[in-house]
Design a protein around this motif. Structure first.
Motif, short mmCIF file in Angstrom:
data_model
loop_
_atom_site.label_atom_id
_atom_site.label_comp_id
_atom_site.label_asym_id
_atom_site.label_seq_id
_atom_site.Cartn_x
_atom_site.Cartn_y
_atom_site.Cartn_z
N ASN A 43 -2.74 -52.35 28.23
CA ASN A 43 -3.01 -51.79 26.91
C ASN A 43 -3.97 -50.60 26.98
OD1 ASN A 43 -1.35 -53.63 25.63
ND2 ASN A 43 -3.01 -55.04 25.15
N LEU A 44 -4.96 -50.70 27.85
CA LEU A 44 -5.90 -49.58 28.02
C LEU A 44 -5.21 -48.36 28.61
CD1 LEU A 44 -9.11 -51.43 29.26
CD2 LEU A 44 -8.76 -50.33 27.06
N LYS A 45 -4.32 -48.58 29.58
CA LYS A 45 -3.57 -47.46 30.16
C LYS A 45 -2.68 -46.81 29.11
CE LYS A 45 -3.46 -48.93 34.98
NZ LYS A 45 -2.63 -49.37 36.11
N LYS A 46 -2.06 -47.62 28.28
CA LYS A 46 -1.21 -47.10 27.21
C LYS A 46 -2.04 -46.29 26.22
CE LYS A 46 1.95 -48.62 23.59
NZ LYS A 46 2.50 -49.77 22.88
N ARG A 47 -3.20 -46.81 25.85
CA ARG A 47 -4.08 -46.12 24.91
C ARG A 47 -4.57 -44.79 25.49
NH1 ARG A 47 -5.16 -44.59 20.12
NH2 ARG A 47 -7.34 -44.53 19.58
N ILE A 48 -4.90 -44.79 26.78
CA ILE A 48 -5.34 -43.56 27.44
C ILE A 48 -4.22 -42.53 27.41
CG2 ILE A 48 -5.94 -42.58 29.69
CD1 ILE A 48 -7.61 -45.13 30.17
N ALA A 49 -3.00 -42.96 27.69
CA ALA A 49 -1.86 -42.04 27.65
C ALA A 49 -1.67 -41.48 26.24
CB ALA A 49 -0.60 -42.75 28.12
N GLU A 50 -1.81 -42.32 25.22
CA GLU A 50 -1.69 -41.85 23.84
C GLU A 50 -2.77 -40.83 23.52
OE1 GLU A 50 -1.90 -45.43 21.56
OE2 GLU A 50 0.18 -45.98 21.97
N LEU A 51 -4.00 -41.11 23.94
CA LEU A 51 -5.10 -40.19 23.66
C LEU A 51 -4.92 -38.87 24.40
CD1 LEU A 51 -8.11 -42.67 23.65
CD2 LEU A 51 -7.08 -41.51 21.69
N GLN A 52 -4.42 -38.93 25.64
CA GLN A 52 -4.17 -37.70 26.38
C GLN A 52 -3.11 -36.87 25.68
OE1 GLN A 52 -3.28 -39.40 30.24
NE2 GLN A 52 -5.33 -38.95 31.01
N TRP A 53 -2.08 -37.53 25.16
CA TRP A 53 -1.04 -36.80 24.43
C TRP A 53 -1.62 -36.20 23.15
CZ3 TRP A 53 3.09 -34.31 25.25
CH2 TRP A 53 3.92 -33.93 24.21
N SER A 54 -2.51 -36.93 22.50
CA SER A 54 -3.15 -36.41 21.29
C SER A 54 -3.97 -35.16 21.61
CB SER A 54 -4.05 -37.47 20.66
OG SER A 54 -3.29 -38.55 20.21
N ILE A 55 -4.64 -35.16 22.73
CA ILE A 55 -5.42 -33.99 23.15
C ILE A 55 -4.50 -32.80 23.36
CG2 ILE A 55 -6.82 -33.03 25.03
CD1 ILE A 55 -8.11 -35.83 25.26
N VAL A 56 -3.36 -33.03 23.98
CA VAL A 56 -2.39 -31.95 24.20
C VAL A 56 -1.91 -31.40 22.85
CG1 VAL A 56 -0.07 -31.46 25.07
CG2 VAL A 56 -1.65 -32.77 26.46
N GLU A 57 -1.61 -32.30 21.92
CA GLU A 57 -1.16 -31.86 20.59
C GLU A 57 -2.24 -31.07 19.87
OE1 GLU A 57 -0.08 -35.62 18.85
OE2 GLU A 57 2.05 -35.24 19.22
N LYS A 59 -4.69 -29.32 21.20
CA LYS A 59 -4.82 -28.00 21.83
C LYS A 59 -3.71 -27.07 21.36
CE LYS A 59 -7.26 -29.42 26.02
NZ LYS A 59 -7.18 -29.58 27.47
N HIS A 60 -2.51 -27.61 21.26
CA HIS A 60 -1.37 -26.80 20.80
C HIS A 60 -1.59 -26.36 19.36
CE1 HIS A 60 2.70 -25.35 20.45
NE2 HIS A 60 2.89 -26.13 19.38
N LEU A 61 -2.05 -27.28 18.50
CA LEU A 61 -2.29 -26.93 17.11
C LEU A 61 -3.42 -25.91 16.96
CD1 LEU A 61 -1.87 -30.43 15.44
CD2 LEU A 61 -0.30 -28.50 15.32
N LYS A 62 -4.43 -26.01 17.82
CA LYS A 62 -5.52 -25.04 17.78
C LYS A 62 -5.02 -23.65 18.14
CE LYS A 62 -9.74 -26.17 19.12
NZ LYS A 62 -10.82 -26.67 20.00
N LYS A 63 -4.12 -23.58 19.13
CA LYS A 63 -3.54 -22.28 19.49
C LYS A 63 -2.75 -21.71 18.33
CE LYS A 63 -3.13 -23.04 24.46
NZ LYS A 63 -2.21 -23.24 25.58
N ILE A 64 -1.94 -22.55 17.69
CA ILE A 64 -1.16 -22.09 16.55
C ILE A 64 -2.08 -21.62 15.43
CG2 ILE A 64 0.39 -22.85 14.71
CD1 ILE A 64 1.74 -24.67 16.76
N ARG A 65 -3.11 -22.40 15.16
CA ARG A 65 -4.03 -22.05 14.08
C ARG A 65 -4.76 -20.75 14.37
NH1 ARG A 65 -8.26 -25.91 10.98
NH2 ARG A 65 -9.06 -24.31 9.61
N SER A 66 -5.20 -20.57 15.61
CA SER A 66 -5.92 -19.35 15.94
C SER A 66 -4.99 -18.14 15.85
CB SER A 66 -6.55 -19.44 17.33
OG SER A 66 -5.55 -19.49 18.33
N SER A 67 -3.73 -18.30 16.23
CA SER A 67 -2.80 -17.17 16.11
C SER A 67 -2.50 -16.87 14.65
CB SER A 67 -1.51 -17.45 16.88
OG SER A 67 -0.77 -18.48 16.27
N LEU A 68 -2.45 -17.90 13.80
CA LEU A 68 -2.22 -17.68 12.38
C LEU A 68 -3.44 -17.06 11.71
CD1 LEU A 68 -0.32 -20.91 11.27
CD2 LEU A 68 0.60 -18.61 11.50
N SER A 69 -4.63 -17.52 12.09
CA SER A 69 -5.84 -17.01 11.45
C SER A 69 -6.08 -15.54 11.80
CB SER A 69 -7.05 -17.85 11.82
OG SER A 69 -7.32 -17.75 13.19
#
Length: 161
Positions: A43-57, A59-69
């Protein structure tokens, strides 16, 4: 008492009891001791994988937001948030639903709207974000008391970024 009873048993009964204890220990230990640790680790490994994916998302949203701003029009220094709010609400025909607009800080304003069309409200929030670099800080939206589909009451805090 148990040891005295154990001594009174015959040899084959003692062997049978020892074999039973060994089998029970072999079965119970993995089920009640090892499996919970393994499941927790999975369960901890699964949660870590989910959190890592959230970090990737994120970062991607921050790039989109900075390009829009970077493409947002720059607000004139003379325009206050009150003026911008009035303009956007007027453009979306919901100024009449505004009950109160109260600046709550240097770059914040709180809006109380009653019996406003939900779609027009969302369109206004998108316009604040896209054209004026003003985001929604807090929003409390509830069903309007007039019982007409699509009408809501809203309390929204807008924050200038």
């Amino acid at each position: 008492m148990i040891t005295s009873r154990f001594r009174q048993l015959q040899k084959r009964e003692k062997i049978l009891i020892l074999i039973l204890l060994i089998v029970l220990t072999t079965v119970v230990t993995p089920i009640y001791v090892i499996n919970p640790f393994v499941e927790k680790q999975q369960n901890l490994k699964k949660r870590i994988a989910e959190l890592q994916w959230s970090i990737v998302e994120i970062k991607h949203l921050k790039k989109i937001r900075s390009s829009l701003s970077n493409n947002l029009p720059i607000k004139q220094n003379s325009e206050s948030m009150v003026v911008i709010v009035d303009r956007v609400l007027t453009e979306n025909n919901i100024l009449s639903a505004l009950q109160r607009s109260q600046p709550t800080g240097e770059n914040q304003i709180r809006l109380d709207l009653e019996n406003v069309l939900f779609n027009a409200l969302i369109q206004s929030l998108v316009q604040f974000s896209n054209q004026y670099n003003i985001d929604t800080g807090d929003a409390n939206i509830s069903e309007s008391q007039i019982n007409s589909p699509g009408f809501v009451n809203a309390t929204i805090t807008l924050i200038e970024i």
